[in-house]
Design a protein around this motif. Structure first.
Motif, PDB file in Angstrom:
ATOM      1  N   MET B  57       0.832  -1.201   0.000  1.00 15.92           N
ATOM      2  CA  MET B  57       0.000   0.000   0.000  1.00 15.92           C
ATOM      3  C   MET B  57       0.867   1.252   0.000  1.00 15.92           C
ATOM      4  O   MET B  57       0.526   2.256  -0.620  1.00 15.92           O
ATOM      5  CB  MET B  57      -0.934  -0.019   1.206  1.00 15.92           C
ATOM      6  N   GLY B  58       1.995   1.182   0.697  1.00 14.83           N
ATOM      7  CA  GLY B  58       2.878   2.349   0.771  1.00 14.83           C
ATOM      8  C   GLY B  58       3.455   2.744  -0.578  1.00 14.83           C
ATOM      9  O   GLY B  58       3.745   3.902  -0.817  1.00 14.83           O
ATOM     10  N   THR B  59       3.606   1.742  -1.456  1.00 17.84           N
ATOM     11  CA  THR B  59       4.209   2.045  -2.757  1.00 17.84           C
ATOM     12  C   THR B  59       3.157   2.091  -3.869  1.00 17.84           C
ATOM     13  O   THR B  59       3.504   2.070  -5.043  1.00 17.84           O
ATOM     14  CB  THR B  59       5.267   0.991  -3.119  1.00 17.84           C
ATOM     15  N   ALA B  60       1.876   2.140  -3.472  1.00 20.23           N
ATOM     16  CA  ALA B  60       0.820   2.082  -4.480  1.00 20.23           C
ATOM     17  C   ALA B  60       0.910   3.249  -5.459  1.00 20.23           C
ATOM     18  O   ALA B  60       0.507   3.138  -6.611  1.00 20.23           O
ATOM     19  CB  ALA B  60      -0.543   2.075  -3.796  1.00 20.23           C
ATOM     20  N   GLY B  61       1.443   4.379  -4.986  1.00 21.67           N
ATOM     21  CA  GLY B  61       1.554   5.550  -5.857  1.00 21.67           C
ATOM     22  C   GLY B  61       2.586   5.384  -6.954  1.00 21.67           C
ATOM     23  O   GLY B  61       2.497   6.029  -7.981  1.00 21.67           O
ATOM     24  N   ARG B  62       3.586   4.528  -6.713  1.00 23.74           N
ATOM     25  CA  ARG B  62       4.701   4.347  -7.662  1.00 23.74           C
ATOM     26  C   ARG B  62       5.273   5.692  -8.081  1.00 23.74           C
ATOM     27  O   ARG B  62       5.573   5.931  -9.255  1.00 23.74           O
ATOM     28  CB  ARG B  62       4.253   3.624  -8.922  1.00 23.74           C
ATOM     29  N   ALA B  63       5.359   6.594  -7.112  1.00 26.11           N
ATOM     30  CA  ALA B  63       5.746   7.964  -7.441  1.00 26.11           C
ATOM     31  C   ALA B  63       7.252   8.047  -7.685  1.00 26.11           C
ATOM     32  O   ALA B  63       8.034   7.388  -7.020  1.00 26.11           O
ATOM     33  CB  ALA B  63       5.369   8.893  -6.295  1.00 26.11           C
ATOM     34  N   THR B  64       7.607   8.875  -8.673  1.00 26.81           N
ATOM     35  CA  THR B  64       9.029   9.131  -8.905  1.00 26.81           C
ATOM     36  C   THR B  64       9.602   9.943  -7.751  1.00 26.81           C
ATOM     37  O   THR B  64      10.710   9.719  -7.311  1.00 26.81           O
ATOM     38  CB  THR B  64       9.220   9.895 -10.222  1.00 26.81           C
ATOM     39  N   ILE B  65       8.794  10.882  -7.267  1.00 21.07           N
ATOM     40  CA  ILE B  65       9.149  11.571  -6.026  1.00 21.07           C
ATOM     41  C   ILE B  65       8.307  10.920  -4.939  1.00 21.07           C
ATOM     42  O   ILE B  65       7.099  11.109  -4.892  1.00 21.07           O
ATOM     43  CB  ILE B  65       8.849  13.073  -6.131  1.00 21.07           C
TER      44      ILE B  65
END
Lengths: 173, 260
Positions: B57-65
């Motif tokens: 869940m913490g990495t669900a955004g797959r955000a570069t930042i």
């Protein structure tokens, strides 16, 4: 009572060494580990690896883009310098050309003026000479007339030819 | 009568530092069978849930930042991956998910065990022994599959003088087989000891209820001690997870590169 004493005893003993619970713990441990392993290897780790790779890629791209922009800035500066130098050279050239043209014009005008002056001087001299010649003729005529009159008055006979010769001889002197 | 003696009515302090480690069924009061839902089940499920929350869940955004949670997940990833790569070498990376599983399980079990009223699954030798045996078996099997009999050169110290080598070989073999024992007891012992100490100090804390005079001195002291030990335990919880993982990497290195 004895069984209850037993119970308290086992409760105060180490629960870690209660072998009757080992099966339960090991079973649930294995379940938990398998679940974690699948969560990690199927979802979490590939995802994080992809994110990290993508970030690395975009950082590399950005650096390359910055490098490119820098090169272009240097190029632009170079071009500007070149243009400036060209413009200076051009200006120099135009100045020199203009100077030369003006000088040529000036020379030509001078020459023309000199020529004109010389022509005028020549004309003037010629006119002067004409005037002098005509004056001499007039003087000669007057002198002839006067000489003839004088001869007549003195009672001589004015011989036209000898008067003219005498006047001419005098005027040569 | 015995229950009375055991209950709250008992005057004086109540010391049951080991009760927190008891495996109990979640529902009812029956015996603990293999598939019984127990507090072990509950806290292991919470461990799995915590790992899921952080890493999935913490990495669900797959955000570069990255967000904060994603940063922590990436930090954990990098931390373990670098450890595996540095200690076991590049070919050890094949075992990275496996080692990451061990690390995260131990770390979260240790940390969750520090919550009040929690049950610490890693304080049980049954759990840590399984973990250690898994590592031991993996390393041994990988060693023999990769190198065949050549794996035995791990015990044959070729840099030592020839007469010493049999003696050293004996010592190396013994130490090799002691590995899973020390590996598991280190973790379980650390967890158990710290928690038991906290519990002992906690038992001293209500002294002020019994005797105001002594309590004025003992209660604040024991509360301070609980806080101090708790802080230390936070450190230990992380360090033990780290130690377990890095030893796993070291053993794995032996299996991949047995030649000294």
């Amino acid at each position: 009572m004895a069984s209850e004493a037993q119970a308290t005893e086992s409760a105060t003993g180490l629960p870690q060494l209660d072998f009757s619970t080992f099966g339960n713990q090991i079973f649930w441990l294995l379940v938990a580990l398998v679940v974690i392993y699948f969560i990690l290897s199927r979802v979490a780790l590939p995802r994080i690896a992809a994110v990290l790779a993508e970030r690395q890629g975009s950082i590399t791209n950005d650096l390359a883009a910055a490098e490119d922009l820098k090169a272009r800035a240097v190029e632009a500066e170079e071009a500007y310098r070149q243009a400036l130098a060209d413009a200076r050279a051009e200006a120099q050239k135009i100045v020199a050309e203009t100077k030369a043209a003006i000088k040529a014009d000036l020379d030509r005008a001078n020459e023309k003026a000199n020529q004109e002056i010389a022509e005028r001087v020549a004309e003037g001299e010629k006119a002067l000479a004409e005037i002098r010649a005509s004056a001499l003729d007039a003087v000669r005529d007057v002198a002839k007339d006067v000489a003839a009159e004088l001869v007549t008055v003195m009672g001589g006979k004015a011989d036209g030819r000898s008067v003219t010769a005498a006047v001419n001889a005098r005027m040569k002197g | 009568m015995a229950t009375d003696a055991h209950g709250a009515a008992e005057p004086g302090l109540v010391f049951h530092p080991m009760d927190q480690f008891m495996v109990k069924p979640l529902f009812g009061d029956g015996a603990v069978g293999i598939f019984t839902l127990t507090n072990v089940t509950l806290w292991m499920a919470l461990t799995v849930a915590a790992i899921f929350a952080l890493l999935v869940m913490g990495t669900a955004g797959r955000a570069t930042i990255p967000s904060r949670t994603q940063s922590i997940a990436e930090l954990a990833y990098d931390f373990v991956r670098k450890m595996v790569e540095d200690v076991a070498g590049k070919d050890g990376l094949k075992f990275f998910p496996y080692i990451m599983t061990l690390f995260l399980f131990i770390l979260f079990a240790n940390m969750l065990g520090l919550l009040p009223m929690a049950f610490t699954t890693t304080s049980h030798i049954a759990v840590t022994a399984v973990l250690a045996m898994m590592v031991f078996l993996t390393v041994t099997i990988v060693g023999f599959v990769r190198h065949g009999a050549g794996f035995l050169s791990l015990f044959w110290v070729s840099s030592a003088p020839l007469p010493l080598r049999p003696v050293l070989a004996l010592i190396e073999v013994i130490s090799y087989f002691v590995r899973p024992v020390s590996h598991s007891i280190r973790l379980a012992g650390n967890m158990m000891a710290g928690h038991a100490v906290v519990k002992v100090f906690a038992a001293f804390a209500p002294m002020i209820v019994i005797s105001t005079g002594i309590g004025l001195l003992v209660t604040p002291l024991s509360i301070l001690a609980i806080a101090t030990i708790y802080a230390l335990e936070l450190l230990v919880a992380f360090i033990q997870a780290y130690v377990f993982t890095i030893l796993t990497c070291v053993y794995l290195k032996d299996a991949l590169h047995p030649h000294h």
